[in-house]
Enzyme design. Structure first.
Site, PDB file in Angstrom:
ATOM      1  N   GLY A 163      76.859  44.236  30.532  1.00  0.00           N
ATOM      2  CA  GLY A 163      77.592  45.460  30.826  1.00  0.00           C
ATOM      3  C   GLY A 163      79.034  45.183  31.219  1.00  0.00           C
ATOM      4  O   GLY A 163      79.319  44.229  31.952  1.00  0.00           O
ATOM      5  N   GLN A 164      79.922  46.058  30.760  1.00  0.00           N
ATOM      6  CA  GLN A 164      81.334  45.975  31.124  1.00  0.00           C
ATOM      7  C   GLN A 164      81.528  46.082  32.633  1.00  0.00           C
ATOM      8  O   GLN A 164      82.490  45.575  33.191  1.00  0.00           O
ATOM      9  CB  GLN A 164      82.088  47.113  30.414  1.00  0.00           C
ATOM     10  N   LYS A 165      80.595  46.759  33.280  1.00  0.00           N
ATOM     11  CA  LYS A 165      80.658  46.951  34.736  1.00  0.00           C
ATOM     12  C   LYS A 165      80.951  45.626  35.471  1.00  0.00           C
ATOM     13  O   LYS A 165      81.688  45.593  36.434  1.00  0.00           O
ATOM     14  CB  LYS A 165      79.315  47.550  35.184  1.00  0.00           C
ATOM     15  N   ASP A 166      80.339  44.536  34.985  1.00  0.00           N
ATOM     16  CA  ASP A 166      80.556  43.231  35.615  1.00  0.00           C
ATOM     17  C   ASP A 166      81.493  42.427  34.716  1.00  0.00           C
ATOM     18  O   ASP A 166      81.075  41.512  34.007  1.00  0.00           O
ATOM     19  CB  ASP A 166      79.210  42.524  35.805  1.00  0.00           C
TER      20      ASP A 166
ATOM     21  N   GLN B 159      81.684  38.629  34.759  1.00  0.00           N
ATOM     22  CA  GLN B 159      80.469  38.044  34.178  1.00  0.00           C
ATOM     23  C   GLN B 159      80.589  37.981  32.649  1.00  0.00           C
ATOM     24  O   GLN B 159      80.219  36.989  32.027  1.00  0.00           O
ATOM     25  CB  GLN B 159      79.279  38.896  34.590  1.00  0.00           C
TER      26      GLN B 159
ATOM     27  N   LEU C 139      65.956  48.971  37.515  1.00  0.00           N
ATOM     28  CA  LEU C 139      66.656  49.462  36.323  1.00  0.00           C
ATOM     29  C   LEU C 139      67.212  50.875  36.511  1.00  0.00           C
ATOM     30  O   LEU C 139      66.589  51.729  37.125  1.00  0.00           O
ATOM     31  CB  LEU C 139      65.695  49.438  35.127  1.00  0.00           C
TER      32      LEU C 139
ATOM     33  N   HIS D  87      71.437  49.784  32.663  1.00  0.00           N
ATOM     34  CA  HIS D  87      70.570  48.833  31.957  1.00  0.00           C
ATOM     35  C   HIS D  87      70.009  49.470  30.684  1.00  0.00           C
ATOM     36  O   HIS D  87      69.981  48.854  29.626  1.00  0.00           O
ATOM     37  CB  HIS D  87      69.382  48.432  32.842  1.00  0.00           C
TER      38      HIS D  87
ATOM     39  N   GLY E  81      66.249  43.687  37.261  1.00  0.00           N
ATOM     40  CA  GLY E  81      65.346  44.791  37.570  1.00  0.00           C
ATOM     41  C   GLY E  81      66.051  45.889  38.333  1.00  0.00           C
ATOM     42  O   GLY E  81      67.276  46.003  38.294  1.00  0.00           O
TER      43      GLY E  81
ATOM     44  N   SER F 297      72.376  48.819  40.915  1.00  0.00           N
ATOM     45  CA  SER F 297      71.080  48.781  41.606  1.00  0.00           C
ATOM     46  C   SER F 297      71.263  48.871  43.117  1.00  0.00           C
ATOM     47  O   SER F 297      70.371  49.311  43.837  1.00  0.00           O
ATOM     48  CB  SER F 297      70.346  47.485  41.272  1.00  0.00           C
TER      49      SER F 297
HETATM   50  P1  AMP Z   1      71.958  43.398  36.986  1.00  0.00           P
HETATM   51  O1  AMP Z   1      70.533  43.831  36.942  1.00  0.00           O
HETATM   52  O2  AMP Z   1      72.750  44.070  38.053  1.00  0.00           O
HETATM   53  O3  AMP Z   1      72.107  41.894  36.974  1.00  0.00           O
HETATM   54  O4  AMP Z   1      72.607  43.895  35.630  1.00  0.00           O
HETATM   55  C1  AMP Z   1      72.051  43.573  34.393  1.00  0.00           C
HETATM   56  C2  AMP Z   1      73.015  43.977  33.312  1.00  0.00           C
HETATM   57  O5  AMP Z   1      73.270  45.368  33.388  1.00  0.00           O
HETATM   58  C3  AMP Z   1      74.380  43.280  33.448  1.00  0.00           C
HETATM   59  O6  AMP Z   1      74.847  42.909  32.171  1.00  0.00           O
HETATM   60  C4  AMP Z   1      75.234  44.334  34.051  1.00  0.00           C
HETATM   61  O7  AMP Z   1      76.604  44.211  33.743  1.00  0.00           O
HETATM   62  C5  AMP Z   1      74.658  45.584  33.404  1.00  0.00           C
HETATM   63  N1  AMP Z   1      75.003  46.774  34.199  1.00  0.00           N
HETATM   64  C6  AMP Z   1      74.816  46.962  35.527  1.00  0.00           C
HETATM   65  N2  AMP Z   1      75.323  48.155  35.905  1.00  0.00           N
HETATM   66  C7  AMP Z   1      75.840  48.715  34.791  1.00  0.00           C
HETATM   67  C8  AMP Z   1      76.515  49.947  34.524  1.00  0.00           C
HETATM   68  N3  AMP Z   1      76.770  50.831  35.483  1.00  0.00           N
HETATM   69  N4  AMP Z   1      76.920  50.180  33.252  1.00  0.00           N
HETATM   70  C9  AMP Z   1      76.677  49.286  32.264  1.00  0.00           C
HETATM   71  N5  AMP Z   1      76.052  48.114  32.449  1.00  0.00           N
HETATM   72  C10 AMP Z   1      75.634  47.828  33.696  1.00  0.00           C
END
Ligand code: AMP
Length: 362
Positions: free
Chosen positions: A194-197, A200, A62, A66, A60, A233
């Site tokens: 997301g590539q960001k993590d 993961q 978002l 996301h 969440g 987030s």
């Molecule tokens: P989270 O809600 O932080 O657990 O993230 C959920 C998904 O969104 C995960 O796959 C993250 O890698 C992706 N995500 C978070 N931030 C970004 C971003 N800046 N760019 C792309 N994907 C993201």
């Protein structure tokens, strides 16, 4: 006609490439599921209608990162499921589970707006939100964040112990466990991360491969602010001063990337560039007085093999490498009257992570 029967009435969308698929003819709006059985029933009907499901797991709060994953999932599936669940087992005992941002109303609004856009594009739609309670996700024992806690867990080692895992020992156990539950509940054709993590993504790919999970892992690009800060987030806690200094991470990684792109391959050459930037910015902050500065600590800057995430001394050009890092932004020592200190007034420490993929060079 029942609500569900209406939902499953279909017509054909035509893609730009000429292929067609049965897509959802309904007006914007999606089902929200809090329990497993109704979601499974819904999912079964989709399967029987030859529709495909892309799952986007989130916690969440978002943002555009996301939303870009959801858009990608909608391009590649007829139906997108978004899960929203702040998973306790991936937070350590001293981490920010309670204070993690929860913005349900805004999230629903963003999803509705996006679904509205998807309705007028030749793409799939957001059809279900899965927002379970903790009792649903952890039906037997309460979720434990203790390193030796009891429960049914998925361990992906040694990947889970490196990098982020070195500082957050239960993190990837929690992530792998909750994702496995979500994959088993939704049985999506594709899952989106997301590539960001980056770590993961590597852990999830490994889990899917080793445990023969019947889904395809898709990775979407990191979405950034115009100045380079990766969306997260947790950025709402930064405030203006820490947000500006927090650019240290993306700036350091970009310097390192430049070295790779200019032909350098050794760890010293590549990471040396990143450390020089980080040290310079750290010294600059130290030289300021508390009302002006934002102190931080670099947790790690890593140059690692893309599959094993083990550190490398020399990058193998045929494989490329992952440049990644984490920075802890400390609470502001002296917030100023009227200053935008972010949610929590500058008292919440913020961990920033980021990465750049150094692509293989043929
Ligand atoms: P989270 O809600 O932080 O657990 O993230 C959920 C998904 O969104 C995960 O796959 C993250 O890698 C992706 N995500 C978070 N931030 C970004 C971003 N800046 N760019 C792309 N994907 C993201």
């Amino acid at each position: 006609m029942s609500r569900w029967a209406r939902r499953f009435s279909t017509f054909s969308y035509r893609f730009a490439n000429g292929t067609t698929f049965a897509a959802n003819a309904r007006s914007p709006g999606f089902e929200i599921f809090r329990d497993v059985s109704p979601l499974r029933e819904y999912r079964k009907r989709l399967l029987l209608s030859n529709r495909t499901v892309g799952l986007v797991p989130t916690m969440g709060a978002l943002h555009d990162g996301h939303l870009s994953l959801i858009q990608q999932a909608a391009r590649e599936n007829t139906d997108v499921f978004v899960s929203i669940y702040v998973n306790p087992t991936q937070f350590g005992v001293n981490e920010d589970l309670e204070s993690y941002p929860r913005t349900w109303t805004e999230d629903m609004q963003k999803l509705q707006e996006l679904d509205h856009k998807l309705a007028s594009a030749a793409s799939g739609r957001i059809s279900a939100i899965f927002a379970p309670t903790t009792k649903v996700m952890y039906p037997t024992l309460p979720p434990s964040s203790e390193i030796d806690g009891k429960g049914s867990f998925v361990y992906i080692t040694p990947l889970a112990n490196l990098l982020e895992g070195a500082s957050r020992p239960v993190f990837f156990r929690g992530v792998a466990t909750v994702c496995m539950k979500l994959f088993n509940i939704v049985t999506p054709e594709r899952v989106y991360f997301g590539q960001k993590d980056v770590q993961q993504t590597v852990v999830i790919r490994r889990m899917v491969k080793d445990l023969y999970v019947n889904t395809e892992v898709k990775i979407g690009p990191t979405i950034r602010e115009p100045d380079g800060l990766a969306l997260s987030s947790r950025n709402v806690y930064l405030g203006t001063r820490r947000r500006k200094v927090g650019l240290v991470l993306s700036a350091s990684l970009r310097e390192a990337e430049k070295k790779y792109l200019s032909g350098k391959r050794t760890r010293e050459d590549i990471l040396g560039a990143a450390h020089r930037i980080a040290t310079a910015i750290s010294k600059e902050q130290e030289s300021l007085q508390p009302p002006q500065r934002a102190k931080f600590e670099v947790d790690y800057i890593s140059l690692a093999d893309p599959e094993s995430l083990e550190e490398v001394d020399v990058v193998d050009s045929s494989k490329g490498a992952v440049l990644s890092g984490a920075v802890k932004m400390y609470p502001l020592e002296a917030p100023q009257p009227g200053e935008d200190c972010g949610l929590g007034g500058g008292t919440v420490p913020v961990r920033l992570i980021d990465n750049i993929i150094l692509a293989p060079v043929p």
